[in-house]
Design an enzyme around this catalytic site. Structure first.
Site, PDB file in Angstrom:
ATOM      1  N   CYS A  43     -59.351   0.481  10.372  1.00 53.19           N
ATOM      2  CA  CYS A  43     -58.029   1.101  10.366  1.00 53.19           C
ATOM      3  C   CYS A  43     -57.771   1.887  11.639  1.00 53.19           C
ATOM      4  O   CYS A  43     -56.726   1.753  12.265  1.00 53.19           O
ATOM      5  CB  CYS A  43     -57.873   2.004   9.136  1.00 53.19           C
ATOM      6  N   CYS A  48     -54.831  -0.536  11.305  1.00 49.78           N
ATOM      7  CA  CYS A  48     -53.566   0.111  10.947  1.00 49.78           C
ATOM      8  C   CYS A  48     -52.972   0.965  12.054  1.00 49.78           C
ATOM      9  O   CYS A  48     -51.794   0.831  12.406  1.00 49.78           O
ATOM     10  CB  CYS A  48     -53.756   0.995   9.717  1.00 49.78           C
ATOM     11  N   LYS A  51     -52.236  -0.864  15.513  1.00 52.95           N
ATOM     12  CA  LYS A  51     -51.200  -1.866  15.220  1.00 52.95           C
ATOM     13  C   LYS A  51     -49.845  -1.207  15.045  1.00 52.95           C
ATOM     14  O   LYS A  51     -48.837  -1.680  15.581  1.00 52.95           O
ATOM     15  CB  LYS A  51     -51.579  -2.639  13.969  1.00 52.95           C
ATOM     16  N   TYR A 179     -49.528 -10.620   5.743  1.00 50.89           N
ATOM     17  CA  TYR A 179     -48.957  -9.431   6.367  1.00 50.89           C
ATOM     18  C   TYR A 179     -49.431  -9.248   7.804  1.00 50.89           C
ATOM     19  O   TYR A 179     -48.654  -8.816   8.672  1.00 50.89           O
ATOM     20  CB  TYR A 179     -49.231  -8.180   5.518  1.00 50.89           C
ATOM     21  N   GLU A 183     -46.802  -9.162  10.931  1.00 51.00           N
ATOM     22  CA  GLU A 183     -46.743  -7.971  11.779  1.00 51.00           C
ATOM     23  C   GLU A 183     -46.953  -8.320  13.245  1.00 51.00           C
ATOM     24  O   GLU A 183     -46.193  -7.873  14.117  1.00 51.00           O
ATOM     25  CB  GLU A 183     -47.775  -6.955  11.302  1.00 51.00           C
ATOM     26  N   HIS A 437     -26.393  10.967   0.305  1.00 52.19           N
ATOM     27  CA  HIS A 437     -25.403  10.167   1.030  1.00 52.19           C
ATOM     28  C   HIS A 437     -25.084  10.795   2.385  1.00 52.19           C
ATOM     29  O   HIS A 437     -25.007  12.017   2.497  1.00 52.19           O
ATOM     30  CB  HIS A 437     -24.127  10.087   0.185  1.00 52.19           C
ATOM     31  N   GLU A 442     -30.068   5.559  -1.015  1.00 46.53           N
ATOM     32  CA  GLU A 442     -29.238   5.913  -2.160  1.00 46.53           C
ATOM     33  C   GLU A 442     -28.932   4.697  -3.034  1.00 46.53           C
ATOM     34  O   GLU A 442     -28.604   4.841  -4.216  1.00 46.53           O
ATOM     35  CB  GLU A 442     -27.939   6.571  -1.718  1.00 46.53           C
TER      36      GLU A 442
END
Length: 464
Positions: A43, A48, A51, A179, A183, A437, A442
């Protein structure tokens, strides 16, 4: 004299191993840890963190383009890969030092050497004549990229080598559409590389919700990524300064670099586990129970090497539970339910809970709420891209079983939604929450219209 040199010896200093070593030491255990590469693991060193920094770098191309619609003049823009990768490597070095100091401050003995097991309690370190003993062994050796066994496999790089590139290619072929493939395809495309993705399946991101899969595929194609489905690689050949990727069926793709993004294999072999009776699974993973204990009483394993869920926060959670169980007199089984995850593609996606397909297999009746819209920012920037938000609900209990988001800040949105989903929040409780908002998020608390699947056509198999 103590019976063992250590109460706990950890093999592997990635996210799970470092967490377990530190916590156990802070509870008074004598702890040693061995790491053959760099403290921090996949990682921190080549996964992670670096990356995600490349993801940030690649996104600036779109940010500059969007800025024009907001009145900014962006002229004479240039990108320098050497600057980006140098700064990424500098941050990796900093984190490596921080993780090392964390172990040092906790009183953990650190050995930068490959470890192997001679017996369930005896560890041998490469380059040393003596051995070390430990009451408990924790295996946290992670996983490594898988390269398909095909002619020319030696020409393929993996995600590991992407962080070592000194220059960007003009063209790259990415084999695989999980994934990692999505990526890195997004990273390279954002940095101006012509990207072709080759995948043997029908659609990208197997096991994700189908709406997310379809939506991301459409968005990536709109950004110029050439996604080729049902493309099965037969061989890779060197062709002068380029490569020819031969596909089953006769077609080929010519490119400057070929990256394998075809999954990761647990690092469960090669250091004596099987020889001392530890049971390994079908792909070499360490088979463990709900407390992360292997088939040998004093040997445990956490993280990617167990192949339960290959995610950094999961490895850390497993390490926490392991320490609570063994060193804090608090038996804590590992819970892998409702774990959020993200794909840092462009656009990114975040998801937690069950896909629509999985929910329909589990429940007698499922309600689906979907909203697909152009985010406010895009109305001025002119970017032709849509966000997707989707809630999967058990119609009988009204509980939200899954939340799926595609678009800007999807991971940040889903991280918060994961709390509600994990706590069993109902759709009515989502609806009763006031919207913030104007925000994209939302939509998760304002969706009222259920989505109904199209009616089957008369005479079709579905109608029958």
């Amino acid at each position: 004299m103590a019976e063992f040199d250590y109460d706990l010896f950890v093999i592997g200093a990635g996210s799970g191993g470092v967490r377990a070593a530190r916590l156990a030491a802070e509870l008074g255990a004598r702890v040693g840890v061995a790491e053959e590469y760099r403290i921090g693991g996949t990682c921190v060193i080549r996964g992670c963190v670096p990356k995600k920094l490349l993801v940030y770098g690649a996104r600036y191309a779109g940010e500059f383009e969007d800025a024009r619609g907001f009145g900014w003049t962006c002229e004479d823009l240039r990108f320098d890969w050497a600057t980006l990768i140098r700064n990424v490597r500098r941050e990796v070095d900093r984190l490596n030092g921080a993780y090392t100091r964390t172990l040092e401050n906790a009183g953990v003995d650190r050995f930068l050497a490959r470890a192997s097991l001679e017996t369930p309690h005896v560890v041998r370190l490469a380059g040393r004549d003596d051995t070390l003993s430990a009451k408990t062994i924790l295996v946290a050796t992670g996983a490594h990229p898988f390269i398909p066994n095909l002619p020319g496999r030696e020409h393929l790089i993996t995600s590991n080598e992407c962080f070592e590139l000194e220059a960007l290619p003009e063209r790259i072929a990415v084999v695989g559409a999980g994934y990692i493939g999505m990526e890195f395809a997004s990273i390279f495309a954002g940095l101006g590389v012509a990207v072709t993705v080759l995948y043997r399946g029908e659609q990208i991101l197997r096991d994700f919700d189908m709406d997310l899969r379809d939506g991301l595929a459409e968005a990536m194609r709109n950004r110029g990524v050439n996604l080729r489905m049902n493309a099965n690689v037969a061989a890779v050949e060197k062709d002068g300064g380029a490569y020819r990727v031969q596909l089953k069926g006769g077609d080929c793709v010519t490119t400057d670099l070929v990256m394998a993004a075809t999954g990761r294999v647990p690092n469960g072999s090669g250091f004596g586990l099987q020889q001392i009776g530890v049971k390994l699974g079908w792909n070499g993973h360490v088979a463990v129970d709900e407390f992360s204990k292997s088939s040998v009483e004093n040997i445990y394993a956490v993280g990617d090497v167990t192949d339960r869920m290959q995610l950094t926060p999961v490895a850390i959670h497993e390490a926490n539970a392991f320490v609570e169980t063994l060193f804090n007199d608090n038996p804590t089984p590992v819970d892998h339910s409702f774990v959020p995850t993200a794909v840092f593609s462009e656009p990114e996606l975040g998801t937690v809970g069950f896909t629509e397909g999985k929910a329909r297999e589990m429940c007698r009746q499922v309600d689906v709420y979907k909203s697909r819209f152009k985010p406010l920012r895009a109305t001025v920037s002119g970017r032709d891209e849509k966000m997707l938000m989707k809630l999967v609900v058990d119609a009988e209990t009204d509980k939200v079983l899954g939340c799926h988001v595609l678009g800007g800040d999807a991971a940040e949105i889903v991280q918060m939604a994961a709390i509600a989903v994990r706590l069993g929040a109902t759709k009515a409780q989502f609806d009763a929450t006031r919207a913030l908002h104007p925000s994209a998020a939302e939509e998760l608390v304002t969706m009222r219209q259920r989505w109904e699947p199209p009616a089957p056509v008369a005479g079709s198999d579905a109608a029958a």
